[in-house]
Scaffold this motif. Sequence first.
Motif, PDB file in Angstrom:
ATOM      1  N   ASP A   1      60.694  10.836  74.598  1.00  0.00           N
ATOM      2  CA  ASP A   1      59.459  11.026  73.850  1.00  0.00           C
ATOM      3  C   ASP A   1      58.573  12.013  74.591  1.00  0.00           C
ATOM      4  OD1 ASP A   1      57.540  10.685  71.868  1.00  0.00           O
ATOM      5  OD2 ASP A   1      56.939   8.680  72.495  1.00  0.00           O
ATOM      6  N   GLU A   2      57.643  12.555  73.894  1.00  0.00           N
ATOM      7  CA  GLU A   2      56.703  13.496  74.490  1.00  0.00           C
ATOM      8  C   GLU A   2      55.397  12.781  74.822  1.00  0.00           C
ATOM      9  OE1 GLU A   2      57.190  16.626  75.350  1.00  0.00           O
ATOM     10  OE2 GLU A   2      59.164  16.844  74.435  1.00  0.00           O
ATOM     11  N   PRO A   3      54.651  13.302  75.782  1.00  0.00           N
ATOM     12  CA  PRO A   3      53.311  12.745  76.009  1.00  0.00           C
ATOM     13  C   PRO A   3      52.438  13.035  74.790  1.00  0.00           C
ATOM     14  CG  PRO A   3      53.673  14.690  77.379  1.00  0.00           C
ATOM     15  CD  PRO A   3      54.964  14.404  76.687  1.00  0.00           C
ATOM     16  N   GLU A   4      51.365  12.299  74.672  1.00  0.00           N
ATOM     17  CA  GLU A   4      50.485  12.446  73.505  1.00  0.00           C
ATOM     18  C   GLU A   4      49.956  13.867  73.355  1.00  0.00           C
ATOM     19  OE1 GLU A   4      47.564   9.326  73.753  1.00  0.00           O
ATOM     20  OE2 GLU A   4      49.070   7.775  73.418  1.00  0.00           O
ATOM     21  N   ASN A   5      49.648  14.535  74.473  1.00  0.00           N
ATOM     22  CA  ASN A   5      49.105  15.900  74.377  1.00  0.00           C
ATOM     23  C   ASN A   5      50.133  16.919  73.880  1.00  0.00           C
ATOM     24  OD1 ASN A   5      50.530  15.831  76.844  1.00  0.00           O
ATOM     25  ND2 ASN A   5      49.218  17.392  77.744  1.00  0.00           N
ATOM     26  N   LEU A   6      51.412  16.517  73.784  1.00  0.00           N
ATOM     27  CA  LEU A   6      52.450  17.392  73.227  1.00  0.00           C
ATOM     28  C   LEU A   6      53.009  16.827  71.919  1.00  0.00           C
ATOM     29  CD1 LEU A   6      54.389  18.493  76.444  1.00  0.00           C
ATOM     30  CD2 LEU A   6      52.729  19.803  75.113  1.00  0.00           C
ATOM     31  N   GLY A   7      52.251  15.912  71.285  1.00  0.00           N
ATOM     32  CA  GLY A   7      52.627  15.421  69.965  1.00  0.00           C
ATOM     33  C   GLY A   7      53.426  14.144  69.923  1.00  0.00           C
ATOM     34  N   GLY A   8      53.647  13.511  71.068  1.00  0.00           N
ATOM     35  CA  GLY A   8      54.430  12.284  71.104  1.00  0.00           C
ATOM     36  C   GLY A   8      53.576  11.040  71.215  1.00  0.00           C
ATOM     37  N   THR A   9      54.246   9.927  71.470  1.00  0.00           N
ATOM     38  CA  THR A   9      53.557   8.644  71.636  1.00  0.00           C
ATOM     39  C   THR A   9      53.665   8.122  73.065  1.00  0.00           C
ATOM     40  OG1 THR A   9      55.543   7.497  70.841  1.00  0.00           O
ATOM     41  CG2 THR A   9      53.831   7.974  69.211  1.00  0.00           C
ATOM     42  N   ASN A  10      54.241   8.916  73.949  1.00  0.00           N
ATOM     43  CA  ASN A  10      54.336   8.593  75.376  1.00  0.00           C
ATOM     44  C   ASN A  10      55.107   7.302  75.646  1.00  0.00           C
ATOM     45  OD1 ASN A  10      53.743   9.585  77.976  1.00  0.00           O
ATOM     46  ND2 ASN A  10      52.156   8.047  78.237  1.00  0.00           N
ATOM     47  N   GLU A  11      56.166   7.068  74.850  1.00  0.00           N
ATOM     48  CA  GLU A  11      56.964   5.848  75.016  1.00  0.00           C
ATOM     49  C   GLU A  11      58.184   6.054  75.906  1.00  0.00           C
ATOM     50  OE1 GLU A  11      57.680   3.712  71.338  1.00  0.00           O
ATOM     51  OE2 GLU A  11      55.846   4.562  70.497  1.00  0.00           O
ATOM     52  N   GLY A  12      58.359   7.244  76.432  1.00  0.00           N
ATOM     53  CA  GLY A  12      59.470   7.518  77.327  1.00  0.00           C
ATOM     54  C   GLY A  12      59.286   8.879  77.960  1.00  0.00           C
ATOM     55  N   ALA A  13      60.158   9.175  78.904  1.00  0.00           N
ATOM     56  CA  ALA A  13      60.146  10.492  79.535  1.00  0.00           C
ATOM     57  C   ALA A  13      60.539  11.539  78.496  1.00  0.00           C
ATOM     58  CB  ALA A  13      61.120  10.519  80.704  1.00  0.00           C
ATOM     59  N   ASN A  14      60.070  12.768  78.699  1.00  0.00           N
ATOM     60  CA  ASN A  14      60.452  13.821  77.751  1.00  0.00           C
ATOM     61  C   ASN A  14      61.747  14.488  78.228  1.00  0.00           C
ATOM     62  OD1 ASN A  14      59.765  15.865  79.600  1.00  0.00           O
ATOM     63  ND2 ASN A  14      57.835  16.325  78.616  1.00  0.00           N
ATOM     64  N   PRO A  15      62.344  15.352  77.409  1.00  0.00           N
ATOM     65  CA  PRO A  15      63.643  15.931  77.774  1.00  0.00           C
ATOM     66  C   PRO A  15      63.664  16.637  79.128  1.00  0.00           C
ATOM     67  CG  PRO A  15      63.194  16.338  75.464  1.00  0.00           C
ATOM     68  CD  PRO A  15      61.939  15.751  76.044  1.00  0.00           C
ATOM     69  N   VAL A  16      62.621  17.396  79.445  1.00  0.00           N
ATOM     70  CA  VAL A  16      62.651  18.109  80.722  1.00  0.00           C
ATOM     71  C   VAL A  16      62.444  17.159  81.901  1.00  0.00           C
ATOM     72  CG1 VAL A  16      62.092  20.366  79.744  1.00  0.00           C
ATOM     73  CG2 VAL A  16      60.244  18.873  80.488  1.00  0.00           C
ATOM     74  N   GLU A  17      61.736  16.055  81.684  1.00  0.00           N
ATOM     75  CA  GLU A  17      61.618  15.047  82.746  1.00  0.00           C
ATOM     76  C   GLU A  17      62.960  14.360  82.983  1.00  0.00           C
ATOM     77  OE1 GLU A  17      56.918  13.856  82.210  1.00  0.00           O
ATOM     78  OE2 GLU A  17      58.389  13.033  80.794  1.00  0.00           O
ATOM     79  N   TYR A  18      63.740  14.168  81.914  1.00  0.00           N
ATOM     80  CA  TYR A  18      65.091  13.617  82.089  1.00  0.00           C
ATOM     81  C   TYR A  18      65.971  14.581  82.884  1.00  0.00           C
ATOM     82  CZ  TYR A  18      64.913   9.281  79.391  1.00  0.00           C
ATOM     83  OH  TYR A  18      64.655   8.000  78.971  1.00  0.00           O
ATOM     84  N   ILE A  19      65.789  15.880  82.684  1.00  0.00           N
ATOM     85  CA  ILE A  19      66.548  16.847  83.493  1.00  0.00           C
ATOM     86  C   ILE A  19      66.198  16.680  84.968  1.00  0.00           C
ATOM     87  CG2 ILE A  19      66.776  19.303  84.066  1.00  0.00           C
ATOM     88  CD1 ILE A  19      66.604  19.895  81.073  1.00  0.00           C
ATOM     89  N   LEU A  20      64.898  16.592  85.271  1.00  0.00           N
ATOM     90  CA  LEU A  20      64.468  16.432  86.663  1.00  0.00           C
ATOM     91  C   LEU A  20      64.978  15.113  87.244  1.00  0.00           C
ATOM     92  CD1 LEU A  20      60.786  17.752  86.460  1.00  0.00           C
ATOM     93  CD2 LEU A  20      62.853  19.011  87.130  1.00  0.00           C
ATOM     94  N   ALA A  21      64.892  14.040  86.462  1.00  0.00           N
ATOM     95  CA  ALA A  21      65.386  12.739  86.928  1.00  0.00           C
ATOM     96  C   ALA A  21      66.899  12.774  87.129  1.00  0.00           C
ATOM     97  CB  ALA A  21      65.002  11.638  85.936  1.00  0.00           C
ATOM     98  N   GLY A  22      67.606  13.456  86.225  1.00  0.00           N
ATOM     99  CA  GLY A  22      69.056  13.587  86.367  1.00  0.00           C
ATOM    100  C   GLY A  22      69.428  14.343  87.626  1.00  0.00           C
ATOM    101  N   LEU A  23      68.674  15.386  87.926  1.00  0.00           N
ATOM    102  CA  LEU A  23      68.922  16.140  89.152  1.00  0.00           C
ATOM    103  C   LEU A  23      68.668  15.270  90.374  1.00  0.00           C
ATOM    104  CD1 LEU A  23      69.590  18.750  90.667  1.00  0.00           C
ATOM    105  CD2 LEU A  23      67.202  19.454  90.325  1.00  0.00           C
ATOM    106  N   ALA A  24      67.560  14.543  90.391  1.00  0.00           N
ATOM    107  CA  ALA A  24      67.254  13.666  91.525  1.00  0.00           C
ATOM    108  C   ALA A  24      68.314  12.576  91.675  1.00  0.00           C
ATOM    109  CB  ALA A  24      65.867  13.039  91.354  1.00  0.00           C
ATOM    110  N   GLY A  25      68.727  11.991  90.558  1.00  0.00           N
ATOM    111  CA  GLY A  25      69.755  10.949  90.614  1.00  0.00           C
ATOM    112  C   GLY A  25      71.075  11.474  91.139  1.00  0.00           C
ATOM    113  N   CYS A  26      71.428  12.680  90.730  1.00  0.00           N
ATOM    114  CA  CYS A  26      72.670  13.292  91.187  1.00  0.00           C
ATOM    115  C   CYS A  26      72.606  13.612  92.681  1.00  0.00           C
ATOM    116  CB  CYS A  26      72.947  14.554  90.375  1.00  0.00           C
ATOM    117  SG  CYS A  26      74.593  15.245  90.619  1.00  0.00           S
ATOM    118  N   ILE A  27      71.483  14.171  93.128  1.00  0.00           N
ATOM    119  CA  ILE A  27      71.310  14.460  94.557  1.00  0.00           C
ATOM    120  C   ILE A  27      71.415  13.169  95.368  1.00  0.00           C
ATOM    121  CG2 ILE A  27      69.593  15.185  96.292  1.00  0.00           C
ATOM    122  CD1 ILE A  27      70.848  17.591  94.910  1.00  0.00           C
TER     123      ILE A  27
END
Length: 151
Positions: free
Chosen positions: A30-56
């Motif tokens: 989901d997107e944060p409210e300021n980008l049109g979402g409801t802030n119920e989850g991480a957004n796609p680019v945050e998942y990329i960052l989390a995926g990178l951290a998890g992989c490292i």
Amino acid sequence: MSDVVFKVAGESASPAKFIAKTRGFEMVVDEPENLGGTNEGANPVEYILAGLAGCINVVGHIVAKEMGFVIHNLKIEVEGNLNPNKLFALSNEDRAGFKQISLRLSPKTEASEDILAKWLERVNERCPVKDNLMHVTPVRIELEQQYAIKT
């Protein structure tokens, strides 16, 4: 070892929210409210960052074990900056994706600085998510027949 296939499937819950499922897990995108979402989850680019951290994290522990030392704790901070103007069709000056991603690793270990430098070099070479971010990976998008809307 042969290839391992990973799959994610899901469905749109709103224009800014996507529910993804993989291996019995559910991920809310989901997107944060300021980008049109409801802030119920991480957004796609945050998942990329989390995926990178998890992989490292995973690769870091594997490499440490191979090198004969233990990482008792590994703190990872990841930061990426992007300009959303292309996403919102406001400008084509910057790319749509991250301009840069920075990682800060803080391992708790008895390993020396020299050993950690060699460790970081090996982790850098072997992280699959980093490899995908650093090199072109072919992405094929197909359009299936639309759902019929009954009136």
